[in-house]
Design a protein around this motif. Sequence first.
Motif, PDB file in Angstrom:
ATOM      1  N   CYS A   1      -7.418  -1.259   1.569  1.00  0.00           N
ATOM      2  CA  CYS A   1      -6.225  -1.769   2.267  1.00  0.00           C
ATOM      3  C   CYS A   1      -6.618  -2.290   3.650  1.00  0.00           C
ATOM      4  O   CYS A   1      -7.391  -1.666   4.361  1.00  0.00           O
TER       5      CYS A   1
ATOM      6  N   CYS B   1       0.832  -1.199   0.000  1.00  0.00           N
ATOM      7  CA  CYS B   1       0.000   0.000   0.000  1.00  0.00           C
ATOM      8  C   CYS B   1       0.867   1.249   0.000  1.00  0.00           C
ATOM      9  O   CYS B   1       1.878   1.306   0.700  1.00  0.00           O
TER      10      CYS B   1
ATOM     11  N   LEU C   1      -4.955  -2.405   6.337  1.00  0.00           N
ATOM     12  CA  LEU C   1      -4.435  -1.726   7.529  1.00  0.00           C
ATOM     13  C   LEU C   1      -5.224  -0.474   7.905  1.00  0.00           C
ATOM     14  O   LEU C   1      -5.675  -0.333   9.028  1.00  0.00           O
ATOM     15  N   HIS C   2      -5.394   0.464   6.982  1.00  0.00           N
ATOM     16  CA  HIS C   2      -6.101   1.692   7.358  1.00  0.00           C
ATOM     17  C   HIS C   2      -7.171   2.064   6.355  1.00  0.00           C
ATOM     18  O   HIS C   2      -7.577   3.218   6.254  1.00  0.00           O
TER      19      HIS C   2
ATOM     20  N   TRP D   1      -7.426   2.597   3.145  1.00  0.00           N
ATOM     21  CA  TRP D   1      -7.324   3.401   1.925  1.00  0.00           C
ATOM     22  C   TRP D   1      -7.901   2.577   0.792  1.00  0.00           C
ATOM     23  O   TRP D   1      -7.764   1.346   0.780  1.00  0.00           O
TER      24      TRP D   1
ATOM     25  N   HIS E   1       0.326   3.887   1.381  1.00  0.00           N
ATOM     26  CA  HIS E   1       0.270   4.574   2.674  1.00  0.00           C
ATOM     27  C   HIS E   1       1.390   4.066   3.586  1.00  0.00           C
ATOM     28  O   HIS E   1       2.435   4.679   3.677  1.00  0.00           O
ATOM     29  N   LYS E   2       1.180   2.919   4.217  1.00  0.00           N
ATOM     30  CA  LYS E   2       2.229   2.405   5.106  1.00  0.00           C
ATOM     31  C   LYS E   2       2.531   0.940   4.803  1.00  0.00           C
ATOM     32  O   LYS E   2       2.702   0.125   5.702  1.00  0.00           O
ATOM     33  N   HIS E   3       2.535   0.653   3.495  1.00  0.00           N
ATOM     34  CA  HIS E   3       3.003  -0.655   3.026  1.00  0.00           C
ATOM     35  C   HIS E   3       2.117  -1.827   3.418  1.00  0.00           C
ATOM     36  O   HIS E   3       2.587  -2.963   3.469  1.00  0.00           O
ATOM     37  N   GLY E   4       0.842  -1.590   3.690  1.00  0.00           N
ATOM     38  CA  GLY E   4      -0.055  -2.695   4.013  1.00  0.00           C
ATOM     39  C   GLY E   4      -0.146  -3.676   2.839  1.00  0.00           C
ATOM     40  O   GLY E   4      -0.005  -3.297   1.680  1.00  0.00           O
TER      41      GLY E   4
END
Lengths: 117, 822
Positions: free
Chosen positions: A69, A50, A71-72, A74, A52-55
Motif C-alpha cells: 500500500c 486498503c 500510504l503505510h 501494508w 488499513h486506512k483506505h489507501g
Amino acid sequence: MNAFIGDWIDVGSIVEIPVRGARTIKTGNGEEIAIFRTSGEKVYALVNRCPHKHGPLSQGIVHGDAVACPLHNWRISLATGEALGEDKGCVPTIPVRVDAGRILISRMAMLATAAAA
Amino acid sequence: MLAPNSRERLVVIGNGMAGCRAVEEILARDPDRYSVTIFGAEPYVNYNRIMLSPVLAGEKSFDDIIINSAAWYADNGIDLVSGDPVIAIDRAERTVTAQSGRTVGYDRLLIATGSDPFIIPVPGKDLPGVISFRDMKDVDAMLAAAEGGGDAVVIGGGLLGLEAAHGLSLRGMNVTVLHLMSTLMERQLDEAAGWLLKTELESRGQTILTGADTAAIVGDGKVEGVLLKDGRTIPASLVVMAVGIKPSVALARAAGLAVGRGIQVDDHMVTSDPAVLAVGECVEHDGNVYGLVAPLWEMCRALADGLVEQPSGYRGSVTSTKLKVSGIDVFSAGDFSGGEGAEDIVLRDASRGVYKRVVVRDDRIVGAVLYGDTADGGWYFDLLKKSEDIGAIRDVLIFGQAFASGGGQADPKAAVAALSDDAEICGCNGVSKRKVVASIEGGACTLDAVRATCKASASCGSCTGIVEQLLALTLDDYDGERVAKTICKCSSFTHDDVRREIVAQDMKSIPEVMQRLSWSTPDGCSSCRPALNYYLLCAQPGVYVDDQQSRFVNERMHANIQKDGTYSVVPRMWGGLTNPRELRAIADVVEKYDAPMVKVTGGQRLDIFGIKKEDLPAVWADLNAAGMVSGHAYGKSLRTVKTCVGSEWCRFGTQDSTGLGVKVEQMSWGSWMPHKFKIAVSGCPRNCAEATIKDFGIVCVDSGYELHVGGNGGIKVRATDFLCKVATERQAMDHCAAFIQLYREEAWYLERTAPWIERVGIEHIRQRIVEDEVGREALTSRFLYSQSFSQDDPWAERAAGKDREQHAHLGEFRPLVLEAAE
Ligand code: SRM
Ligand SMILES: Cc1cc2nc3c(=O)[nH]c(=O)nc-3n(C[C@H](O)[C@H](O)[C@H](O)COP(=O)(O)OP(=O)(O)OC[C@H]3O[C@@H](n4cnc5c(N)ncnc54)[C@H](O)[C@@H]3O)c2cc1C
Ligand code: SF4
Ligand code: FES
C-alpha cells in the motif's frame, strides 16, 4: 469498446495495464476497482481501498502476487485481498479473467461493489 | 473372432495425434471389436505434430516423424480417408459426409479435430505470406519462404512462436519476434526465466520485441511488414502468426452437440450424444481445454477403457512444458503465480546461467520453473502430481533429486562437509574447497578475510552461503556474521556489494541484477526494486531505462499522495523567489481545480493540496504555461534550495546568497539520489536560511564561501560538518556537484547524507572532495553528465500526454454501461 459477454464485462485489453502495475475502474458511487497485472502476467481485481486506512492500493508497488500500500506499506495479497504478515484486514476481491488478451470482470461482483459503500 | 463385417463401425474424424492414439488404445484392448474408418483433412498418414519444430529447424525430416505408416492402417484393417475433411455429421442417420461427397455410417463416432490457429483480426491478415504454424503444409510454406532468406516476423512469443523463430533463424532468415506481453512464454515462465530466455535468443541474433502490439500487416499484394500500434514498422517477407489456438468445434456445433470452449465431454470422453465421443484439443473437460499432448494420452486411455473394458475415467491433467530449441533448457509445470501461503524457493547460478524456482504451499510443490538446468524437472513434476509432502527435504529441495535423496544430507552443512576437497566453491575465481579451508585455517576467520585472502565469494557472491558454511565447519566459534545489512530479505548482498557489482559487471536491468546476484525471490520486493532501479539509474546514465513500476507512488505520479488519495502539487520556486505571474498562475489553479488548501511550505515555496490524479496533467499544463516546473517535493532527489536575501538587500549580507541559491538549484534539480537532498545558502553567519541543517549548506562570508555537509533537521537533528572554505561561486558550485555525485555513487538507497557521513566518516568525504582535486573534478563532470539526461521537467512530459494512462481510469462502471476512459 465495451462489450458484455454474458456475466462478464470486458473492461479493456491487458496491455493497457503496466506490468507490475494497476489501473482503476470507477463504479459511480465513489468506489473504485483496482485491476492489477503481475510480473507473472496474472490479473487480479480488488476494491481500491486498503483495509488499513483506505489507501489507494492501485498506486502501490506490486511484487509477486502482493501489493504494498502506498500510504503505510501494508502488504495485501492480490489473490485473497487479505493483509499479509503481522497486519490484519481484508479488502473484497472481484472475479476477473483474461480471454484472448481482454480483461473480463464479473458483472455480479461489480454490481455488488457499486451497490455497497 | 467377429467377422469384419459384423463388427461395430467406429468412424474417427481427425487423423491427428489424439484420433490415432485413441484407435491404438482401442486396438490394444480389443483388436476385433470395431471396423475403423479414419477421416483426415491433411493428405498424410498420422505424424507427430510436435516434431514439426525440429523439421522446420532441419533436425528431422518428415519421414522421421511419422507415427503410423500406411502399413499400420493396412495391417489393422483401418480405412484411411486422407485429404478429405468431413463436412457434416448427421446424428439421426448416424452418418458423416466428407467434402468429396463420400458418406459413411457409424455406430460410434469419435471427433478428434484438434485446434485451429488463432488469427488476430488485423488488417492484412489474409495477405499472401502470412501463415500459421500448425501442420506440415505450414512448414512447407515456411521452408519455401526461407529459401530466399530475408526478414521474417513471428507474432507470438509463446512456445510455438519461439520454435518457429528458432527454425526460421537456423534457415537463414532475419527473425523478429513480436510479443504482446512483457515476458516471453508468460504462461510458462516467470519474469526471471523469461529474461534469461530473451537474453539467450537475442545473443543468437533474433530480435525480440516485448510489449509489441500489432496494428496491421502491411504490403501490396503480399506481405511487406508489420505495423505496430506504437507506429514502428518491422519489415518482413514472411509473417508467422503463433498467438494461440482455439478448439476446432464447428463440425460438432453444427451437429448440435454441447459445445462450450470446446466439445463438452464427460470423464469417459462421451459428448452430449452417447454415440459420439471426442478426444484431444477439441474437447472441454471439466471446464478445461488443453494444448499439449500429455493430457491427450490420458484422455485416450480413459476413452478406450470406457469403450472396450472397465471404465476408468479421466480426471483432468496437470501439465508441464519444455521448449524444443536446441541448447536452451526450459521447464515449467504447475502454478507458479504464488498467491496466499505460497513460498518461493529460488536458486540462481549466474556463472552457469541457471535459474530454478520451486513454489511450495503447505509442504507440497505446486509449481516449478527451471531455466538452464532442467535435469530435475521430471522429479519436481512427479512430486507435484503426487502432491507429496516435501517437508523433510524442503531445505535441500532446490538442489535437486541427487542432493535431496542423499539420505542424511538434509542438513546443508552436512552436504557442504561431504564435498570433496577439490570441489569448486567459487566459480568466478576458481577456488576449491581445499583452498578456502586452508585460508580459514590460516587465520581468515571472517567472510571478508576469506574474500581478501583466497578470493572466494569476492566476485558474484553466489557462493557466499557455502563459504559461510565452511567457516562454520572449520571454526568452532563461528556463528555467522554479515552484520552488514543485506539490501532486503530477497538477497544476501549488502547495498555496497550490489552497487559494486552493478558497475563491475556493467549490468543494465533489474532482472539481470537479480539473476547475476542470485536473488532469492523471483521479482524482488518493494524494498529492493526501488533501490535497484536507483542504483542502475545512477550507474548507467542515459543507458538504463527507468522502471516506473519500481518507484514509490509519489515518484511515479510526480506528486505527493495524501491520506485521502488525492495529491499535493509543489512547483519549483527557484531559491525561494517568485513573481506575480507565478503567483497568479498558482492562484488560478487553486480556484480552477477547487483545491481545498494552498500553503507556504517549510521549504520556501507553495504547496497546492487536494488535486485528483485525473486533474494532475491539466494542473501541470497550467503551471508550465507560467514557466513553472516540478518542484520534486515527492522525489528522492533535490528538494529545495533555501536562500536568504543576502547582499542584495540585507545590511549584513556578504555575498549574493539568493543569486547563488538559484544557480545551485538550476544546476542540481532533477537528479535522482539515494534520498531527498536539501540545500541552503545563507548570506552571512547569522544563517537565516538554516544552511547548517541541510544536506549541503553554504554560508557566505566576506572572504568567500564556507561549505557544510551532512546536516539534517528531521527526525534526528544533526548540524552539518564543515567541509572546506572556497573563494568563488564557481568553486562553491563545483564542490556542491562533486559532493552530490559522491553521495549518489556511494550512499545506500534511502540513506540521507547525515547517516551516510556518520557511517563513512567526514574524513573520507574531505579526502575525496577537498584533498583529491582530480577526483573531485571527475565527480563534478560525472554529475553534470548524468544531469544532461535528467533535467527534463516530468510535468511537461505528462502534460503533453506521456504515461497518460497513469492519470486515467481504465473505465467507468455504471450499473448499465461501462465506458472506457480513453
Ligand atoms: C510540505 C512540507 C511541510 C510544510 O507544509 O511545510 C513537508 C511535508 C512532508 N514532509 Fe517534510 N515537509 C516539508 C519540509 C520539511 C523540512 C523543512 C525543510 O526542508 O527545510 C524538514 C526538516 C529538514 C530536513 O529534511 O532535514 C522535513 C523533514 C521531513 C522528514 C524527516 C527527514 C529526516 O531525514 O529525518 C520526513 C520523513 C522522511 O522523509 O522520511 C518528511 C516527510 C514529509 C512528507 C513527505 C510526509 C509523507 O511522506 O507524506 C510530507 C509530504 C507533504 C506533502 O504531501 O506535500 N519531512 N520536511 C514541507 C515541504 C518543503 C518543500 O517545499 O518541499
Ligand atoms: C509446431 C508444434 C509444436 C508443438 N510442440 C508441442 C510440444 O513440444 N509438446 C506438447 O505437448 N505439445 C506440442 N504441440 C501441441 C500438440 O501437437 C497438440 O496438443 C496435439 O497435436 C493435439 O492433438 P489432436 O489430435 O487433438 O489435434 P491434431 O494433432 O491437430 O489433430 C487433428 C487433426 O484433425 C484434422 N481435422 C480437423 N478437422 C477435420 C475434419 N473436419 N475432417 C477431417 N479431419 C479434420 C486436422 O487436419 C488434424 O490433422 C505442438 C504443436 C505444434 C503445432
Ligand atoms: S511534520 Fe509530519 S505531519 Fe507535518 S508535514 Fe511533515 S510528515 Fe506530515
Ligand atoms: S492505508 Fe494502506 S497501509 Fe495504511
